[in-house]
Design a protein around this motif. Structure first.
Motif, PDB file in Angstrom:
ATOM      1  N   UNK A 253      78.129  29.456  18.183  1.00 42.19           N
ATOM      2  CA  UNK A 253      76.720  29.086  18.778  1.00 42.19           C
ATOM      3  C   UNK A 253      76.763  29.558  20.274  1.00 42.19           C
ATOM      4  N   UNK A 254      78.012  29.693  20.994  1.00 41.44           N
ATOM      5  CA  UNK A 254      78.043  30.030  22.407  1.00 41.44           C
ATOM      6  C   UNK A 254      78.875  31.171  22.582  1.00 41.44           C
ATOM      7  N   UNK A 255      78.336  32.167  23.236  1.00 39.13           N
ATOM      8  CA  UNK A 255      79.206  33.462  23.517  1.00 39.13           C
ATOM      9  C   UNK A 255      79.911  33.368  24.864  1.00 39.13           C
ATOM     10  N   UNK A 256      79.704  32.378  25.726  1.00 39.73           N
ATOM     11  CA  UNK A 256      80.274  32.330  27.048  1.00 39.73           C
ATOM     12  C   UNK A 256      81.444  31.385  27.089  1.00 39.73           C
ATOM     13  N   UNK A 257      81.923  30.934  25.829  1.00 43.81           N
ATOM     14  CA  UNK A 257      82.810  29.743  26.089  1.00 43.81           C
ATOM     15  C   UNK A 257      83.965  30.180  25.297  1.00 43.81           C
ATOM     16  N   UNK A 258      85.023  29.571  25.519  1.00 41.71           N
ATOM     17  CA  UNK A 258      86.374  29.607  24.411  1.00 41.71           C
ATOM     18  C   UNK A 258      86.986  28.200  24.448  1.00 41.71           C
ATOM     19  N   UNK A 259      87.438  28.178  23.397  1.00 40.45           N
ATOM     20  CA  UNK A 259      88.040  26.694  22.848  1.00 40.45           C
ATOM     21  C   UNK A 259      89.444  26.793  22.722  1.00 40.45           C
ATOM     22  N   UNK A 260      90.125  25.586  22.964  1.00 37.70           N
ATOM     23  CA  UNK A 260      91.603  25.349  22.751  1.00 37.70           C
ATOM     24  C   UNK A 260      91.828  24.033  22.235  1.00 37.70           C
ATOM     25  N   UNK A 261      92.693  23.946  21.243  1.00 37.80           N
ATOM     26  CA  UNK A 261      92.852  22.542  20.686  1.00 37.80           C
ATOM     27  C   UNK A 261      94.303  22.046  21.264  1.00 37.80           C
ATOM     28  N   UNK A 262      94.097  21.021  22.126  1.00 37.20           N
ATOM     29  CA  UNK A 262      95.080  20.472  22.872  1.00 37.20           C
ATOM     30  C   UNK A 262      95.544  19.046  22.249  1.00 37.20           C
ATOM     31  N   UNK A 263      96.651  18.407  22.684  1.00 38.88           N
ATOM     32  CA  UNK A 263      96.864  16.822  22.152  1.00 38.88           C
ATOM     33  C   UNK A 263      95.615  15.809  22.322  1.00 38.88           C
ATOM     34  N   UNK A 264      94.974  15.892  23.297  1.00 38.79           N
ATOM     35  CA  UNK A 264      93.872  15.049  23.653  1.00 38.79           C
ATOM     36  C   UNK A 264      92.575  15.501  23.266  1.00 38.79           C
ATOM     37  N   UNK A 265      92.485  16.420  22.534  1.00 39.83           N
ATOM     38  CA  UNK A 265      91.309  16.979  22.055  1.00 39.83           C
ATOM     39  C   UNK A 265      91.104  18.459  22.212  1.00 39.83           C
ATOM     40  N   UNK A 266      89.762  18.885  21.789  1.00 41.37           N
ATOM     41  CA  UNK A 266      89.509  20.202  21.909  1.00 41.37           C
ATOM     42  C   UNK A 266      88.960  20.306  23.481  1.00 41.37           C
ATOM     43  N   UNK A 267      89.333  21.394  24.121  1.00 42.03           N
ATOM     44  CA  UNK A 267      89.066  21.956  25.347  1.00 42.03           C
ATOM     45  C   UNK A 267      88.093  22.951  25.532  1.00 42.03           C
ATOM     46  N   UNK A 268      86.908  22.688  25.961  1.00 37.13           N
ATOM     47  CA  UNK A 268      86.115  24.208  26.188  1.00 37.13           C
ATOM     48  C   UNK A 268      86.032  24.360  27.469  1.00 37.13           C
TER      49      UNK A 268
END
Length: 517
Positions: A201-216
């Motif tokens: 949906x959003x082309x100017x973000x990146x996501x990473x899965x961490x222990x405390x949740x999804x980091x955007x």
């Protein structure tokens, strides 16, 4: 030890190690229902051949699902004579809901009431159940994920996804390149789904899965292209991780299959049907194909119901049938090898059952299955050696003495008492006529009776039969409608065998000392 979705992936390496190092694995499964309320000819009948019983029961397995599976991994303790440690685990399961996968299943009121009576935690089942799928479902979702042809359905419903996108969009309006935010409380394959939606949906973000949740993180389009192309986070590899996470318990099931350890249950036919349907493939219409599949998955099966039913005939034990009752008898002074038999201890992380009895909790029943197996095997070994204690008892010795019972699974409410999983099904050949009265007498209450007289009733009236002729009375299966309501309660044995292309049936009804066919 209870294992839910939150703990499963972290526990997987340890579980794999426990299975690989075990001597055998005890199994028990709890279901949302037992039998569909079928009517007419679809009802389970005492006259059913195994193939007929299978086709009727198959419908129930397709309708209900697994809510808890218990495994107890038994391992001989090195350096300690005839001592075993048991690692017992409860797995709460819930069908995978991802993309197009949205399984339907039923609850049976009596089963819910029964499990409630024994303290079953439905919150753990519904809120923290480990996902799972069979191979057919995996093929569908793999195609959709890798082709990009998928949609949000029920794992996180559309309203929740919309809230997440709105939150991230509002944050992006004020964020600078390099800024990041965390979406807490999202774990497992649902976290992968959220990331997939956001990245599309959003082309100017990146996501990473961490222990405390999804980091955007807010990134430029050029940096986004670079991140997508790097070897550590290629989209194809990332989607494989999504699929692996969505498979959940099915990953461990295939580890169990690969380990090829003896699998032990009590009255385990229903358990085998569910294992096949939910983790392997949809149950085939062919009963012989089902047996062939099960034998390839688990080449060594031992049903303690079948073993104890046989050994009980020779021991002065009270007539009990439930798993917990059998366990209590084998741990009582009635067992002549109670003090010399195998010693069984619980693993450090599985000490719940040291002092607490938890009947119909899957892991506890799985532990009882394994314990009953070891104690009965020791009884059989003592009978072979005719001494007690038996010197240097080992599990391979136990397997040898249990060989006559391997791959024989108890069958309830059917025309035969058990099936063999490693052989094509066929109606049994006629036994030696001299031995004919034995199974008939065994079906009666335990008291001394003379050999029964055998009579055949036809249009000309009753006539006495020679035992050799009892196997060729009828060329057709007796219709249930011809048996009166009272006669149904008097049926003692149903015999059948194949002669050429004809299946012959004998219905034997007890009346005093006589048997009427």
């Amino acid at each position: 030890m209870d294992v839910g979705a939150k703990e499963f992936e972290e526990s997987l390496p340890l579980l794999q190690e426990l299975v690989q190092e075990s001597d055998f694995v005890g199994l028990d499964i709890e279901f949302t229902g037992l039998r569909s309320n079928l009517s007419g000819p679809q009802q389970i009948s005492l006259f059913d051949l195994p193939s007929e019983w299978y086709l009727k029961t198959r419908q129930s397995v397709q309708q209900f699902t697994i809510c808890q599976i218990g495994l107890s991994m038994f391992s001989a303790i090195e350096g300690e004579a005839n001592k075993y440690v048991a690692h017992s685990c409860n797995f709460f399961l819930f069908p995978t809901t991802f993309g197009i996968l949205d399984s339907e299943f039923s609850f049976q009121a009596s089963s819910v009431q029964f499990l409630n009576q024994y303290g079953f935690n439905y919150n753990k089942f519904l809120k923290n159940g480990i996902p799972y799928m069979n191979e057919e479902q995996e093929k569908k979702i793999r195609h959709d994920i890798l082709s990009g042809n998928w949609r949000v359905r029920s794992s996180l419903d559309k309203d929740q996804i919309k809230v997440v996108i709105d939150e991230v969009t509002r944050w992006l309006d004020l964020a600078k390149e390099g800024d990041w935010m965390t979406l807490p409380g999202i774990a497992g394959f649902q976290a992968f789904e959220v990331q997939l939606v956001l990245r599309q949906a959003l082309h100017n973000i990146w996501t990473v899965l961490k222990d405390d949740g999804v980091v955007v993180k807010k990134v430029s389009k050029q940096h986004r292209w670079y991140l997508q192309s790097t070897s550590c986070d290629r989209e194809s590899c990332w989607k494989e991780n999504i699929l692996l996470s969505a498979k959940g318990f099915s990953v461990f099931f295939h580890m169990l299959v690969k380990a090829q350890k003896p699998l032990v249950g009590h009255n385990m036919m229903m358990d085998l049907l569910y294992l096949h349907e939910k983790f392997f493939r949809p149950l085939p219409e062919s009963y012989d194909q089902f047996k062939q599949n099960i034998h390839s998955l688990f080449p060594v099966l031992i049903d303690t119901k079948n073993v104890t039913k046989d050994i009980w005939k020779e021991m002065n034990f009270p007539r009990v049938s439930s798993l917990s009752e059998v366990y209590e008898v084998l741990n009582s002074d009635l067992n002549p090898t109670k003090n010399s038999g195998p010693e069984i201890v619980h693993a450090i992380s599985c000490e719940k059952y040291v002092e607490t009895k938890c009947p119909h909790e899957a892991a506890y029943d799985a532990f009882l299955c394994g314990s009953v197996l070891l104690k009965v095997a020791h009884l059989l070994l003592q009978k072979v050696h005719r001494i007690d204690p038996v010197p240097e008892s080992t599990f391979p010795q136990y397997l040898d003495v249990l060989a006559p019972y391997v791959n024989q699974v108890n069958l309830i409410r059917a025309g035969v008492p058990k099936i063999r999983t490693e052989h094509p099904e066929g109606v049994p050949e006629p036994p030696n006529p001299a031995r004919l009265p034995v199974p008939l007498l065994e079906a009666l209450p335990r008291r001394q009776l003379p050999a029964p007289s055998l009579w055949h009733h036809d249009g000309l009236g009753p006539s006495r039969l020679h035992p050799r002729k009892i196997w060729s009375l009828s060329t057709a299966r007796p219709p249930a409608a011809t048996l009166g309501r009272q006669a149904l309660w008097e049926v003692g044995w149903v015999c059948s065998y194949k002669s050429g292309s004809v299946c012959r049936w004998i219905c034997l009804v007890f009346s005093g000392n006589s048997v009427t066919s």
